[in-house]
Design an enzyme around this catalytic site. Structure first.
Site, mmCIF file in Angstrom:
data_model
loop_
_atom_site.group_PDB
_atom_site.id
_atom_site.type_symbol
_atom_site.label_atom_id
_atom_site.label_comp_id
_atom_site.label_asym_id
_atom_site.label_seq_id
_atom_site.Cartn_x
_atom_site.Cartn_y
_atom_site.Cartn_z
ATOM 1 N N SER A 141 -2.181 -5.476 -5.092
ATOM 2 C CA SER A 141 -2.227 -4.487 -6.174
ATOM 3 C C SER A 141 -1.212 -4.887 -7.227
ATOM 4 O O SER A 141 -0.182 -5.491 -6.917
ATOM 5 C CB SER A 141 -1.892 -3.094 -5.647
ATOM 6 O OG SER A 141 -1.672 -2.183 -6.721
ATOM 7 N N TYR A 154 4.025 2.392 -0.807
ATOM 8 C CA TYR A 154 2.788 1.653 -1.101
ATOM 9 C C TYR A 154 3.075 0.402 -1.918
ATOM 10 O O TYR A 154 2.565 -0.680 -1.610
ATOM 11 C CB TYR A 154 1.804 2.555 -1.846
ATOM 12 C CG TYR A 154 0.528 1.852 -2.255
ATOM 13 C CD1 TYR A 154 -0.498 1.672 -1.338
ATOM 14 C CD2 TYR A 154 0.347 1.379 -3.554
ATOM 15 C CE1 TYR A 154 -1.685 1.029 -1.703
ATOM 16 C CE2 TYR A 154 -0.826 0.741 -3.922
ATOM 17 C CZ TYR A 154 -1.832 0.567 -3.001
ATOM 18 O OH TYR A 154 -2.992 -0.078 -3.371
#
Length: 261
Positions: A141, A154
């Site tokens: 990501s 995350y």
């Protein structure tokens, strides 16, 4: 259609990014092994892809946060000599500040986004090398390099995926193993609902089909890092150049002069 391409094992294949990868790879002629928790969704996707493409599609239901079920997928990667591509896609998101952190939620996220990703890669690599090569796609990501966007642990899990992919490339690229880290920005998938965020409050959300299609262009070009939403690739190149330039300055027996008392 004959099985002329290597088998691709895709995790998180029942919905979202994983389901689109499965679709695209099946239409490229890859036999598939689809991994996810939801057997019903896997069976439906497998039936559709068999009908549309004629490729072999196996389903392997597994919750990758559970050690015994993760071990079953690892065993398939070690033992199935047809596997030449691993799409390490399964993952989850969590949000919230560290000051209100839920340690159990963090642990579950790490088990899926870090432990499962690294164990599956470790299971796949020896066989791929023995067969002369293969490919691993790790879904990371942009948040792995954007700690300013507060999504708790995350971001750190995705930074791990990026670093692991780069380390694998350095170690194994010359031995025929291609590793790609895909760094999506906000993508329209079910992960947002599961993490408790309203995707409609976000701007610049990319359609999942467009994201995967762009990532596969990067795959065909053998990019190490693919950022589908980044218009100017030279920005990443400059980032990497600056990082590499620091390395030669790390081995010093004395602290840098700027730390002199």
């Amino acid at each position: 259609m004959s099985d002329i391409r290597p088998t691709a094992l895709v995790t998180g294949a029942s919905t979202g990014i994983g389901a689109v990868y499965a679709d695209r790879l099946a239409h490229r002629g890859h036999p598939l092994i689809l991994v996810a928790r939801n057997r019903e969704k896997l069976d439906a996707l497998a039936a559709r892809l068999r009908a549309e493409t004629g490729v072999r599609v196996d389903v392997l239901p597994a919750d990758l946060t559970q050690p015994s079920q993760l071990a079953a997928v690892e065993a398939r990667l070690r033992e199935d000599e047809t596997i030449g591509l691993l799409v390490n896609n399964a993952g989850a998101a969590a949000h919230g500040a560290f000051a209100q952190a839920d340690a159990d939620a963090f642990d579950a996220l790490i088990r899926l986004n870090v432990t499962a990703v690294s164990r599956l890669a470790a299971a796949a690599v020896p066989g791929m090398l023995a067969r002369g090569g293969g490919a691993i796609i790790n879904i990371a990501s942009v948040l792995g390099v954007a700690p300013e966007i507060p999504l708790g642990i995350y971001n750190a899990t995705k930074a791990f995926v990026i670093a692991m992919s780069q380390a694998m490339t350095v170690e194994l690229g010359s031995r025929g193993l291609y590793v790609q880290a895909v760094m999506p920005a906000a993508t329209r998938t079910e992960i947002w609902k599961r993490s408790g965020r309203d995707i409609e409050t976000l701007t610049g959300v990319m359609d999942v089909d467009k994201m995967v299609d762009a990532a596969l262009v990067g795959f065909d070009r053998r990019e190490t890092i693919t950022i589908p939403s980044l218009p100017d690739a030279s920005q990443w190149d400059a980032f990497e150049t600056a990082r590499v330039a620091m390395i030669q300055n790390f081995p010093n027996a004395e602290p840098a002069a700027r730390y002199a008392a």
